[in-house]
Design an enzyme around this catalytic site. Structure first.
Site, PDB file in Angstrom:
ATOM      1  N   CYS A   1       0.832  -1.203   0.000  1.00 61.09           N
ATOM      2  CA  CYS A   1       0.000   0.000   0.000  1.00 61.09           C
ATOM      3  C   CYS A   1       0.871   1.259   0.000  1.00 61.09           C
ATOM      4  O   CYS A   1       0.583   2.230  -0.702  1.00 61.09           O
ATOM      5  CB  CYS A   1      -0.918  -0.016   1.222  1.00 61.09           C
ATOM      6  SG  CYS A   1      -2.089   1.334   1.280  1.00 61.09           S
TER       7      CYS A   1
ATOM      8  N   CYS B   1      -4.684  -1.910   5.712  1.00 59.14           N
ATOM      9  CA  CYS B   1      -4.498  -0.584   5.143  1.00 59.14           C
ATOM     10  C   CYS B   1      -5.705  -0.158   4.316  1.00 59.14           C
ATOM     11  O   CYS B   1      -6.053  -0.806   3.334  1.00 59.14           O
ATOM     12  CB  CYS B   1      -3.245  -0.605   4.270  1.00 59.14           C
ATOM     13  SG  CYS B   1      -2.827   0.977   3.517  1.00 59.14           S
TER      14      CYS B   1
END
Length: 384
Positions: free
Chosen positions: A113, A212
């Site tokens: 991410c 995330c």
């Protein structure tokens, strides 16, 4: 700390230059924006919307986070733009996340991410807005190489309990050269105090956890929506006897103790024979759909002196010297462990062997092994 005319508390003077700050609605990114404005930067906030599949009040807090961002921006006196990276997130991060779990590994989505969304899609968008730099509320540091190589280095944060360099180890020179980490030299308690003194209501806001951009949720149930159960046997590694049944190898990770439903005392203590010791996941046979377990936290099958690492990514753009001694983490929040790079694949520099001075517990395929030289994060890769 030495203070000169260009730097105060580790933050470059802005002199009217533009920095685009990724605002999450939490205290860390809010204080990052505040400090940058105080140092003379023209601050523009960006709120990233990256998950849409089930954005509801139960698990995703994006609506409240956006409200908090707008309130903070008004208090600080900066503009905010809302950007939707949901398509990029699904393609670059979540799809890989599911592929790894389907293959029986345990990926770390925060690493991907950061490299693909927060410091790639976000960076590209910020540069298009005319930014000189981007900034986030990560606990990490960046500095020019003291040796004068012209490169930049990724550093551990001053607050070791919050350091996030592990999750940033895939960032490259181009990304780091454009990045500011205003919280590098601050402890979390100081960040909350700065927020409170500035009248920011997020000073007491709880830190976000979970996947995330997806948030906190029952993880097994979440995975089941995308990767259906595939029941199979749980076998004892030492004698191959069947001791239970699992719902799917996908839902288990090396070193796991809870949720196996095969007995063993909760405190992990038992008779000298080990008969009543707790069970731990030790291995997976993907082809036969068998989950192997062992009894006892210190079972030899859970200890590794050497590990294979692939998909190597080095912050400096090249591998560190293989003959030197470094430290490494094979999971977040693990103490640094002395190691050496035993071998780097000469063909493509994408695979290496790490040899440790002491055996590492429950090394997990799919997780990241990250190397350090003192406070400098050198990079790392994915455990095979």
């Amino acid at each position: 700390m030495t203070i000169d005319s260009q730097r105060v508390d580790g933050i470059d003077a802005g002199d009217g230059r533009t920095v685009v700050v990724g605002l999450s609605g939490g205290v860390d990114s809010s204080v990052a924006a505040l400090l940058l404005k105080q140092r003379g930067w023209r601050v523009v906030g960006v709120f990233m919307k990256n998950w849409e599949d089930d954005d509801d009040e139960e698990y995703c807090s994006s609506r409240q986070d956006l409200i908090d961002v707008m309130s903070i921006a008004d208090r600080i006196g900066i503009d905010v733009e809302v950007v939707n990276f949901a398509a990029e997130y699904k393609e670059r991060v979540f799809a890989e996340f599911l592929r790894e779990y389907a293959a029986g590994r345990t990926p770390n989505p925060d690493v991907l991410c950061n490299s693909e969304i927060k410091f790639r899609a976000f960076l590209e968008h910020a540069l298009a807005l005319g930014a000189d730099k981007i900034a986030t509320g990560h606990y990490a540091g960046v500095r020019p190489d003291p040796a004068g190589s012209g490169r930049v280095q990724l550093l551990k944060a001053e607050d070791g309990s919050k350091d996030q360099s592990y999750f940033l180890h895939r960032l490259n020179q181009a990304q780091l050269a454009r990045t500011l980490f205003p919280l590098a030299d601050l402890y979390k308690r100081e960040v909350r105090r700065i927020a409170a003194d500035a009248g920011l209501h997020v000073a007491v806001k709880k830190d976000s956890t979970g996947i995330c951009f997806i948030g906190e949720r029952p993880f097994k149930e979440f995975l089941m929506r995308y990767l259906p159960p595939q029941p199979g046997e749980i076998r004892a590694l030492d004698d191959d006897r069947v001791v239970g049944q699992h719902d799917g190898l996908t839902y288990h990770t090396i070193g796991q103790r809870k949720g196996l439903h095969i007995g063993g005392r909760k405190d992990g203590k038992g008779a000298a024979s080990g008969e009543h010791e707790a069970w731990f996941v030790a291995a997976k046979d993907i082809a036969k759909n068998i989950l192997y377990v062992v009894q006892g936290h210190d079972h030899p099958a859970l200890q590794k002196l050497a590990i294979e690492v692939e998909q190597l990514s080095w912050v400096a753009g090249e591998a560190p010297h293989p003959a030197w001694v470094y430290t490494a983490k094979t999971r977040y929040r693990q103490p640094d462990a002395p190691c050496s790079i035993e071998r780097i694949d000469p063909a493509d520099n994408a695979r290496c062997t790490l040899a440790f001075a002491e055996a590492q517990w429950a090394v997990t395929p799919g997780q990241s092994a990250v190397l350090y030289e003192s406070r400098v994060c050198l990079g790392g890769g994915v455990i095979v």
